[in-house]
Design an enzyme around this catalytic site. Structure first.
Site, PDB file in Angstrom:
ATOM      1  CB  ILE A 178      -0.967  -0.013   1.200  1.00  0.00           C
ATOM      2  CG1 ILE A 178      -1.995  -1.135   1.025  1.00  0.00           C
ATOM      3  CG2 ILE A 178      -1.674   1.336   1.348  1.00  0.00           C
ATOM      4  CD1 ILE A 178      -2.890  -1.349   2.218  1.00  0.00           C
ATOM      5  CB  VAL A 200       0.238   1.649  -4.628  1.00  0.00           C
ATOM      6  CG1 VAL A 200      -0.778   2.292  -5.563  1.00  0.00           C
ATOM      7  CG2 VAL A 200       0.703   0.311  -5.200  1.00  0.00           C
ATOM      8  CD  GLU A 201      -2.823   5.164  -1.025  1.00  0.00           C
ATOM      9  OE1 GLU A 201      -2.718   6.321  -1.460  1.00  0.00           O
ATOM     10  OE2 GLU A 201      -3.912   4.573  -0.917  1.00  0.00           O
ATOM     11  CB  SER A 202       3.446   7.824  -0.230  1.00  0.00           C
ATOM     12  OG  SER A 202       4.076   6.782   0.518  1.00  0.00           O
ATOM     13  CE1 TYR A 260      -3.885   2.678  -3.485  1.00  0.00           C
ATOM     14  CE2 TYR A 260      -5.733   1.212  -3.033  1.00  0.00           C
ATOM     15  CZ  TYR A 260      -4.605   1.893  -2.607  1.00  0.00           C
ATOM     16  OH  TYR A 260      -4.202   1.783  -1.300  1.00  0.00           O
TER      17      TYR A 260
END
Length: 244
Positions: free
Chosen positions: A117, A120-122, A208
């Site tokens: 996560i 992908v997120e940051s 996502y």
């Protein structure tokens, strides 16, 4: 040791042959057995050489849940694009590896899921701020942070705690259905419920979910149980390193 041998005697019956993988594992202090197809760290002992963890729906009291091949989103999740996993250098991950491991232990989550996560997120940029106001490593919205008792989202550890608490909530709300959990993490649980507990038809959300699944190489929360010789239930964590 007795429980360890009993567990692997059971797992041996699930091993597919002929195969080229190894089976490594250990039983932790809580009686949970952790299995993998490589030595993830020094705790893992080689149980079987030339075996493989085989995906099964259920065998006696043991349920084994397989994960997807590294780098490609699963084809059996309808509507998801096939995507490459984001490439993140080891040097970028290194400062947060122990922090993520600690937060994962505190919330009984797979650290590899948190890593996926965060990737992908940051991309492991703790100062990341989205146009919508999501903050930090796990891109937590301030309202979500407050909902789960965290306000210092700019602090990496607090950010991870907020994201982990939300993820744990979603895993319970959607009965461990990981694609739905990830869709809800991205678009909100209301969006998933709006579409009758399906991944919403939003390109951003579908992309996502596919990227996180492609990045995820670890196991799930304990997915099955068996009893040792004394009748005590043992939790099982399966951590395949490649396709099952």
């Amino acid at each position: 040791m007795t429980r360890f041998l009993l567990l692997f005697a059971t797992v041996a019956a699930l091993s597919s042959v002929p195969a080229r993988a190894e089976i490594w594992g250990y039983v932790d202090e809580d009686g949970r057995a952790h299995l993998a197809e490589r030595q993830l760290d020094a705790r893992y002992q080689l149980f079987q050489k030339g075996g493989s963890l085989k995906r099964e729906d259920a065998v006696d009291d043991v349920v084994i849940v397989g994960k997807t091949r590294q780098g490609v989103a699963p084809g059996d999740v309808a509507g998801l694009p096939r995507v490459a996993a984001p490439h993140i250098s080891a040097s970028r991950k290194a400062p947060y590896r122990e922090m993520i491991a600690r937060v994962a232990r505190e919330h009984r989550l797979d650290p590899e899921l948190l890593h996926a996560i965060v990737s992908v997120e940051s991309g492991y940029q703790s100062a990341a701020l989205s146009p919508k106001g999501a903050v930090g490593l796990m891109q937590v919205m301030p309202a979500t942070g407050e909902r789960f008792g965290v306000t210092e989202l700019s602090d990496p550890r607090q950010n991870l705690k907020a994201g982990a608490r939300y993820l744990k909530f979603l895993l319970t709300a959607f009965n461990g259905n990981l694609p739905l959990v990830l869709a809800a993490y991205n678009a909100g649980e209301g969006a998933v419920q709006k579409y009758n507990n399906r991944i919403p038809p939003y390109p951003e959300t579908r992309d996502y979910v596919a990227k996180v699944l492609a990045s995820y190489r670890g196991g799930a929360e304990p997915s099955g149980a068996l009893r040792d010789a004394g009748g005590k239930r043992m939790r099982v964590v399966i951590q395949p390193d490649r396709a099952l």
